[in-house]
Motif scaffolding. Structure first.
Motif, PDB file in Angstrom:
ATOM      1  N   CYS A 101      42.196  46.772  53.505  1.00  0.00           N
ATOM      2  CA  CYS A 101      42.575  47.707  52.438  1.00  0.00           C
ATOM      3  C   CYS A 101      41.485  47.831  51.382  1.00  0.00           C
ATOM      4  O   CYS A 101      41.731  48.372  50.293  1.00  0.00           O
ATOM      5  CB  CYS A 101      43.874  47.240  51.781  1.00  0.00           C
ATOM      6  N   LEU A 102      40.288  47.326  51.700  1.00  0.00           N
ATOM      7  CA  LEU A 102      39.139  47.351  50.782  1.00  0.00           C
ATOM      8  C   LEU A 102      39.455  46.599  49.493  1.00  0.00           C
ATOM      9  O   LEU A 102      38.974  46.945  48.409  1.00  0.00           O
ATOM     10  CB  LEU A 102      38.716  48.793  50.461  1.00  0.00           C
ATOM     11  N   LEU A 103      40.265  45.535  49.628  1.00  0.00           N
ATOM     12  CA  LEU A 103      40.661  44.732  48.488  1.00  0.00           C
ATOM     13  C   LEU A 103      39.981  43.369  48.585  1.00  0.00           C
ATOM     14  O   LEU A 103      39.774  42.847  49.675  1.00  0.00           O
ATOM     15  CB  LEU A 103      42.181  44.552  48.477  1.00  0.00           C
ATOM     16  N   ASN A 104      39.612  42.807  47.448  1.00  0.00           N
ATOM     17  CA  ASN A 104      39.083  41.450  47.428  1.00  0.00           C
ATOM     18  C   ASN A 104      39.460  40.784  46.115  1.00  0.00           C
ATOM     19  O   ASN A 104      40.008  41.420  45.199  1.00  0.00           O
ATOM     20  CB  ASN A 104      37.559  41.434  47.647  1.00  0.00           C
ATOM     21  N   GLU A 105      39.172  39.489  46.021  1.00  0.00           N
ATOM     22  CA  GLU A 105      39.562  38.719  44.850  1.00  0.00           C
ATOM     23  C   GLU A 105      38.895  39.236  43.582  1.00  0.00           C
ATOM     24  O   GLU A 105      39.505  39.254  42.504  1.00  0.00           O
ATOM     25  CB  GLU A 105      39.205  37.251  45.061  1.00  0.00           C
ATOM     26  N   GLN A 106      37.637  39.680  43.698  1.00  0.00           N
ATOM     27  CA  GLN A 106      36.901  40.155  42.532  1.00  0.00           C
ATOM     28  C   GLN A 106      37.549  41.402  41.930  1.00  0.00           C
ATOM     29  O   GLN A 106      37.599  41.567  40.705  1.00  0.00           O
ATOM     30  CB  GLN A 106      35.444  40.448  42.900  1.00  0.00           C
ATOM     31  N   LYS A 107      38.047  42.303  42.796  1.00  0.00           N
ATOM     32  CA  LYS A 107      38.685  43.516  42.301  1.00  0.00           C
ATOM     33  C   LYS A 107      39.970  43.205  41.533  1.00  0.00           C
ATOM     34  O   LYS A 107      40.254  43.815  40.491  1.00  0.00           O
ATOM     35  CB  LYS A 107      38.978  44.470  43.463  1.00  0.00           C
ATOM     36  N   VAL A 108      40.754  42.259  42.051  1.00  0.00           N
ATOM     37  CA  VAL A 108      41.984  41.874  41.366  1.00  0.00           C
ATOM     38  C   VAL A 108      41.653  41.204  40.031  1.00  0.00           C
ATOM     39  O   VAL A 108      42.297  41.460  39.005  1.00  0.00           O
ATOM     40  CB  VAL A 108      42.834  40.938  42.244  1.00  0.00           C
ATOM     41  N   GLN A 109      40.624  40.341  40.026  1.00  0.00           N
ATOM     42  CA  GLN A 109      40.194  39.704  38.786  1.00  0.00           C
ATOM     43  C   GLN A 109      39.739  40.737  37.765  1.00  0.00           C
ATOM     44  O   GLN A 109      40.039  40.620  36.568  1.00  0.00           O
ATOM     45  CB  GLN A 109      39.067  38.711  39.069  1.00  0.00           C
TER      46      GLN A 109
ATOM     47  N   THR B 136      49.116  52.199  45.958  1.00  0.00           N
ATOM     48  CA  THR B 136      49.230  50.798  46.361  1.00  0.00           C
ATOM     49  C   THR B 136      47.814  50.278  46.595  1.00  0.00           C
ATOM     50  O   THR B 136      46.893  50.649  45.890  1.00  0.00           O
ATOM     51  CB  THR B 136      50.101  50.654  47.613  1.00  0.00           C
ATOM     52  N   VAL B 137      47.650  49.433  47.596  1.00  0.00           N
ATOM     53  CA  VAL B 137      46.309  48.902  47.881  1.00  0.00           C
ATOM     54  C   VAL B 137      45.669  49.596  49.073  1.00  0.00           C
ATOM     55  O   VAL B 137      44.606  49.193  49.541  1.00  0.00           O
ATOM     56  CB  VAL B 137      46.373  47.377  48.144  1.00  0.00           C
ATOM     57  N   ILE B 138      46.303  50.648  49.575  1.00  0.00           N
ATOM     58  CA  ILE B 138      45.771  51.369  50.734  1.00  0.00           C
ATOM     59  C   ILE B 138      44.783  52.423  50.228  1.00  0.00           C
ATOM     60  O   ILE B 138      45.131  53.270  49.410  1.00  0.00           O
ATOM     61  CB  ILE B 138      46.904  52.025  51.541  1.00  0.00           C
ATOM     62  N   PRO B 139      43.540  52.365  50.706  1.00  0.00           N
ATOM     63  CA  PRO B 139      42.474  53.201  50.126  1.00  0.00           C
ATOM     64  C   PRO B 139      42.530  54.670  50.534  1.00  0.00           C
ATOM     65  O   PRO B 139      41.831  55.121  51.439  1.00  0.00           O
ATOM     66  CB  PRO B 139      41.193  52.541  50.649  1.00  0.00           C
TER      67      PRO B 139
ATOM     68  N   ARG C  23      42.282  37.859  49.559  1.00  0.00           N
ATOM     69  CA  ARG C  23      41.263  37.156  50.343  1.00  0.00           C
ATOM     70  C   ARG C  23      41.493  37.257  51.833  1.00  0.00           C
ATOM     71  O   ARG C  23      40.623  36.865  52.622  1.00  0.00           O
ATOM     72  CB  ARG C  23      41.238  35.676  49.937  1.00  0.00           C
ATOM     73  N   SER C  24      42.645  37.773  52.255  1.00  0.00           N
ATOM     74  CA  SER C  24      42.999  37.803  53.674  1.00  0.00           C
ATOM     75  C   SER C  24      42.329  38.962  54.404  1.00  0.00           C
ATOM     76  O   SER C  24      41.745  39.859  53.783  1.00  0.00           O
ATOM     77  CB  SER C  24      44.518  37.936  53.829  1.00  0.00           C
ATOM     78  N   THR C  25      42.433  38.937  55.736  1.00  0.00           N
ATOM     79  CA  THR C  25      41.898  40.020  56.550  1.00  0.00           C
ATOM     80  C   THR C  25      42.596  41.339  56.236  1.00  0.00           C
ATOM     81  O   THR C  25      41.956  42.390  56.159  1.00  0.00           O
ATOM     82  CB  THR C  25      42.071  39.693  58.047  1.00  0.00           C
ATOM     83  N   ALA C  26      43.925  41.277  56.040  1.00  0.00           N
ATOM     84  CA  ALA C  26      44.677  42.491  55.703  1.00  0.00           C
ATOM     85  C   ALA C  26      44.191  43.065  54.376  1.00  0.00           C
ATOM     86  O   ALA C  26      44.066  44.284  54.225  1.00  0.00           O
ATOM     87  CB  ALA C  26      46.169  42.186  55.636  1.00  0.00           C
ATOM     88  N   GLY C  27      43.906  42.186  53.417  1.00  0.00           N
ATOM     89  CA  GLY C  27      43.391  42.657  52.137  1.00  0.00           C
ATOM     90  C   GLY C  27      42.044  43.325  52.281  1.00  0.00           C
ATOM     91  O   GLY C  27      41.789  44.370  51.669  1.00  0.00           O
ATOM     92  N   ARG C  28      41.172  42.742  53.092  1.00  0.00           N
ATOM     93  CA  ARG C  28      39.844  43.340  53.313  1.00  0.00           C
ATOM     94  C   ARG C  28      39.958  44.679  54.023  1.00  0.00           C
ATOM     95  O   ARG C  28      39.163  45.594  53.767  1.00  0.00           O
ATOM     96  CB  ARG C  28      38.959  42.382  54.105  1.00  0.00           C
TER      97      ARG C  28
END
Length: 206
Positions: free
Chosen positions: A94-102, A26-29, A87-92
């Motif tokens: 999980c070490l996730l950001n908009e650039q990674k999804v793009q 999932t998105v959990i690192p 872009r949310s705090t929860a996403g950050r």
């Protein structure tokens, strides 16, 4: 979270392997290098209660479950919600950001449906490639086939490394050693997969 992962790592069994690999997909690192090689390492010990083949099977099952979670979320929630989460705090967290999804979307667009297979071997893309597959509403049967093949191949590589290193390196050095070589092996497998796919595409076109 770190203490929970530490507990699971200290109590590696088929259930925790499946669960941790579900989270990893999932998105959990949680890097797969922290799960599969140590389990295979312990399976190599005499009288071990783990079987390396079942380690690969459980790890691949977990990867499929996690990928289905990402795929389903992207399929039903759509691009705006997925990018808002990135872009949310929860996403950050999980070490996730908009650039990674793009980046994952561009990779999927450039390589088509087969990116679901090849992407499982690419560091930084591995756990996110199911998101653009869901956004593109890829057929579920094809998604599961490619995901299982790609995740299974990667888990076989990691398990083989962990099993082989059991007689070479101390356990406390295992993760460092596996991480050092896993990226190079992953890229080599990508090159091989591309060559094989190109060959069959050429034969089919001919």
């Amino acid at each position: 979270m770190s203490s929970f992962i530490t507990w699971c790592y200290a109590h590696l069994n088929y259930w925790t392997i499946t669960f941790l690999m579900t989270l990893e997909s999932t998105v959990i690192p949680i890097p797969s290098e922290l799960v599969v090689p140590p389990a295979a390492y312990r399976a190599a010990a005499e009288g071990a209660d783990l079987n390396v083949l079942l380690v690969v099977l459980c790890a691949t099952l977990g990867a499929d479950l996690g990928a289905i979670i990402n795929y389903t979320a992207a399929y039903y929630l759509g691009r705006p919600v997925m990018y808002a989460f990135a872009r949310s705090t929860a996403g950050r967290m999980c070490l996730l950001n908009e650039q990674k999804v793009q980046h994952a979307e561009r990779y999927f667009t450039d390589h088509g449906a087969i990116a679901t297979l090849i992407g499982r071997l690419v560091p930084g893309i591995r756990h996110l490639i199911s998101i653009p597959a869901g956004l593109a509403r890829m057929r579920l049967s094809h998604f599961l086939l490619y995901t299982t093949l790609g995740a299974g191949l990667w888990n076989i590589i990691l398990a083989a490394m962990g099993y082989a290193l059991a007689s070479i390196v101390p356990e406390e050095q295992l993760v460092t050693t596996v991480t050092r070589y896993s990226h190079q092996i992953g890229y080599a497998m990508i090159a091989l997969a591309v060559i094989v796919i190109a060959y069959f595409a050429y034969k089919a076109r001919k």
